[in-house]
Design a protein around this motif. Structure first.
Motif, PDB file in Angstrom:
ATOM      1  N   VAL A  29       1.190  -1.188   0.050  1.00 35.19           N
ATOM      2  CA  VAL A  29       0.116  -0.188   0.007  1.00 35.19           C
ATOM      3  C   VAL A  29       0.977   1.481   0.015  1.00 35.19           C
ATOM      4  O   VAL A  29       1.847   1.512   0.926  1.00 35.19           O
ATOM      5  N   ALA A  30       0.561   2.303  -0.872  1.00 35.36           N
ATOM      6  CA  ALA A  30       1.113   3.274  -1.008  1.00 35.36           C
ATOM      7  C   ALA A  30       0.169   4.361  -0.731  1.00 35.36           C
ATOM      8  O   ALA A  30      -1.028   4.262  -0.922  1.00 35.36           O
ATOM      9  N   LEU A  31       0.518   5.428  -0.121  1.00 40.27           N
ATOM     10  CA  LEU A  31      -0.231   6.674   0.406  1.00 40.27           C
ATOM     11  C   LEU A  31       0.456   7.923  -0.202  1.00 40.27           C
ATOM     12  O   LEU A  31       1.504   8.112   0.022  1.00 40.27           O
ATOM     13  N   TRP A  32      -0.602   9.006  -0.595  1.00 38.64           N
ATOM     14  CA  TRP A  32       0.068  10.289  -1.290  1.00 38.64           C
ATOM     15  C   TRP A  32      -0.745  11.285  -0.253  1.00 38.64           C
ATOM     16  O   TRP A  32      -2.023  11.114  -0.111  1.00 38.64           O
ATOM     17  N   TYR A  33       0.108  11.963   0.308  1.00 43.44           N
ATOM     18  CA  TYR A  33      -0.695  13.205   0.925  1.00 43.44           C
ATOM     19  C   TYR A  33      -1.020  14.543  -0.134  1.00 43.44           C
ATOM     20  O   TYR A  33      -0.115  14.951  -0.631  1.00 43.44           O
ATOM     21  N   LEU A  34      -2.431  14.742   0.104  1.00 40.53           N
ATOM     22  CA  LEU A  34      -2.704  15.870  -0.766  1.00 40.53           C
ATOM     23  C   LEU A  34      -2.687  17.258  -0.416  1.00 40.53           C
ATOM     24  O   LEU A  34      -3.362  18.243  -0.859  1.00 40.53           O
ATOM     25  N   GLY A  35      -2.336  17.361   0.802  1.00 36.61           N
ATOM     26  CA  GLY A  35      -2.688  18.459   1.704  1.00 36.61           C
ATOM     27  C   GLY A  35      -3.903  18.504   2.472  1.00 36.61           C
ATOM     28  O   GLY A  35      -4.888  17.791   2.084  1.00 36.61           O
ATOM     29  N   CYS A  36      -4.101  19.513   3.525  1.00 36.63           N
ATOM     30  CA  CYS A  36      -5.261  19.760   4.333  1.00 36.63           C
ATOM     31  C   CYS A  36      -5.396  18.286   4.838  1.00 36.63           C
ATOM     32  O   CYS A  36      -4.461  17.879   5.581  1.00 36.63           O
ATOM     33  N   VAL A 275       5.359  14.476   6.505  1.00 40.97           N
ATOM     34  CA  VAL A 275       5.070  14.596   4.919  1.00 40.97           C
ATOM     35  C   VAL A 275       4.840  15.824   4.769  1.00 40.97           C
ATOM     36  O   VAL A 275       4.274  16.835   5.445  1.00 40.97           O
ATOM     37  N   GLU A 276       5.079  16.416   3.663  1.00 44.48           N
ATOM     38  CA  GLU A 276       4.510  17.570   2.843  1.00 44.48           C
ATOM     39  C   GLU A 276       3.424  17.323   1.741  1.00 44.48           C
ATOM     40  O   GLU A 276       3.530  15.930   1.392  1.00 44.48           O
ATOM     41  N   ILE A 277       2.830  18.178   1.366  1.00 42.12           N
ATOM     42  CA  ILE A 277       1.865  17.919   0.309  1.00 42.12           C
ATOM     43  C   ILE A 277       2.598  17.228  -1.086  1.00 42.12           C
ATOM     44  O   ILE A 277       3.936  17.746  -1.360  1.00 42.12           O
ATOM     45  N   GLY A 278       2.126  16.463  -1.457  1.00 43.71           N
ATOM     46  CA  GLY A 278       2.647  15.725  -2.777  1.00 43.71           C
ATOM     47  C   GLY A 278       3.467  14.319  -2.470  1.00 43.71           C
ATOM     48  O   GLY A 278       3.960  13.613  -3.270  1.00 43.71           O
ATOM     49  N   ASP A 279       3.912  14.150  -1.097  1.00 43.86           N
ATOM     50  CA  ASP A 279       4.737  13.208  -0.731  1.00 43.86           C
ATOM     51  C   ASP A 279       4.198  11.878  -0.749  1.00 43.86           C
ATOM     52  O   ASP A 279       2.922  11.827  -0.289  1.00 43.86           O
ATOM     53  N   ARG A 280       4.857  10.907  -0.990  1.00 37.63           N
ATOM     54  CA  ARG A 280       4.297   9.380  -0.815  1.00 37.63           C
ATOM     55  C   ARG A 280       5.058   8.822   0.178  1.00 37.63           C
ATOM     56  O   ARG A 280       6.271   8.937   0.735  1.00 37.63           O
ATOM     57  N   VAL A 281       4.393   7.839   1.030  1.00 39.41           N
ATOM     58  CA  VAL A 281       4.431   7.019   2.150  1.00 39.41           C
ATOM     59  C   VAL A 281       4.263   5.577   1.651  1.00 39.41           C
ATOM     60  O   VAL A 281       2.851   5.403   1.167  1.00 39.41           O
ATOM     61  N   ASP A 282       4.918   4.842   1.842  1.00 45.78           N
ATOM     62  CA  ASP A 282       4.899   3.208   1.675  1.00 45.78           C
ATOM     63  C   ASP A 282       4.536   2.775   2.985  1.00 45.78           C
ATOM     64  O   ASP A 282       5.409   2.693   3.698  1.00 45.78           O
ATOM     65  N   VAL A 283       3.282   2.167   3.221  1.00 48.72           N
ATOM     66  CA  VAL A 283       2.936   1.845   4.557  1.00 48.72           C
ATOM     67  C   VAL A 283       3.295   0.413   4.801  1.00 48.72           C
ATOM     68  O   VAL A 283       3.175  -0.374   4.163  1.00 48.72           O
TER      69      VAL A 283
END
Length: 283
Positions: A29-36, A275-283
């Motif tokens: 699973v990968a997760l991207w932060y869209l901000g907010c 993380v900052e907006i646009g970053d990816r995290v692999d869970v």
């Protein structure tokens, strides 16, 4: 938390972020932060779940967006579901979410008061959204989207009229998204029931925000502070905590690195994901 419907959305970043998510092939699973408080979760089966995507500008000068608009929702062609945590504009917002539903045919899952927003904004009238794409959920419900199994849980957001949180499981991986929740007695039970790998926790400072009606500045706490954020992660027994929302509104922003000092004396979370907006995290 803002209340303005933006008539037109222009991305500061072009379409590289939705194209990057679309092309990704995560091992788990990968997760991207869209901000907010917006996120995209994508599994190895290429299923993608969008949670609270918001690209509006707020309601200046009451709420002023402090981060870029990372994508135009008309550029999103790869979404298998969109989830909303509550009815506030930065979580349920037609200009941000209806074009995604129209492009993809994805279902939209939300509680009753969030679905009321879709009626008020005329999602099925002003965008090519079908009524059968809109699904009402409540605490205790469960549903699946591709390889994701999603349970709806109770949260504590006194500023919302019907907030919900989600426990999202994909194989052995579990992600908690509580919307704008503060600490809640029920989170200990969630921590006992699930093995939470990553908890998304809305975090911010206390500031002075103009009242919606009078426009007089009011002392405002919309999100958990440092101690409350760690309290949530500790109750959930979350291996990792990802603070969100701290970047969004002028006057309510915060320093997420401060959480290291607050978390270090507790067993959970074991790690912070800053993380900052646009970053990816692999869970």
């Amino acid at each position: 938390m803002s209340d303005h419907n933006d008539p037109q959305i222009t991305s500061d970043w072009g379409d590289w972020l939705p194209r990057t998510i679309e092309a990704a092939e995560p091992d788990g699973v990968a997760l991207w932060y869209l901000g907010c408080n917006g996120f995209v979760l994508k599994g190895s089966d290429e299923t993608s779940v969008w949670i609270d995507p918001y690209v509006g500008l707020g309601d200046p000068p009451r709420t002023v967006r402090m981060i870029p608009v990372p994508f135009d929702p008309h550029d999103v062609y790869d979404a298998d579901a969109v989830l909303a945590t509550h009815e506030h504009t930065d979580h349920t917002h037609g200009p941000s979410q209806a074009p995604i539903l129209a492009n993809t045919g994805a279902p939209f899952y939300a509680a009753d008061d969030s679905l009321a927003v879709t009626d008020d904004e005329g999602w099925t009238e002003h965008w090519d959204v079908e009524a059968d794409q809109l699904h009402e959920i409540e605490e205790g419900d469960s549903f699946s989207v591709g390889g994701f199994d999603i349970d709806v849980v109770r949260v504590n957001d006194a500023d919302a009229t019907h907030p919900v949180g989600y426990v999202i499981q994909y194989g052995d991986t579990t992600v908690f998204h509580g919307g704008d929740t503060k600490p809640h007695d029920g989170f200990a039970e969630v921590g006992e029931r699930y093995d939470v790998d990553l908890a998304v926790v809305a975090f911010g400072s206390v500031g002075r925000v103009p009242d919606k009606e009078t426009r007089e500045p009011q002392r405002t706490r919309w999100y958990s502070d440092e101690n409350q954020a760690v309290e949530i992660a500790e109750a959930l027994r979350a291996d990792r905590m990802l603070p969100s929302h701290w970047d969004m509104w002028k006057g309510l922003t915060a320093d997420p690195t401060a959480l290291h000092e607050h978390a270090r004396g507790f067993d959970y979370p074991e790690r912070l994901e800053i993380v900052e907006i646009g970053d990816r995290v692999d869970v």
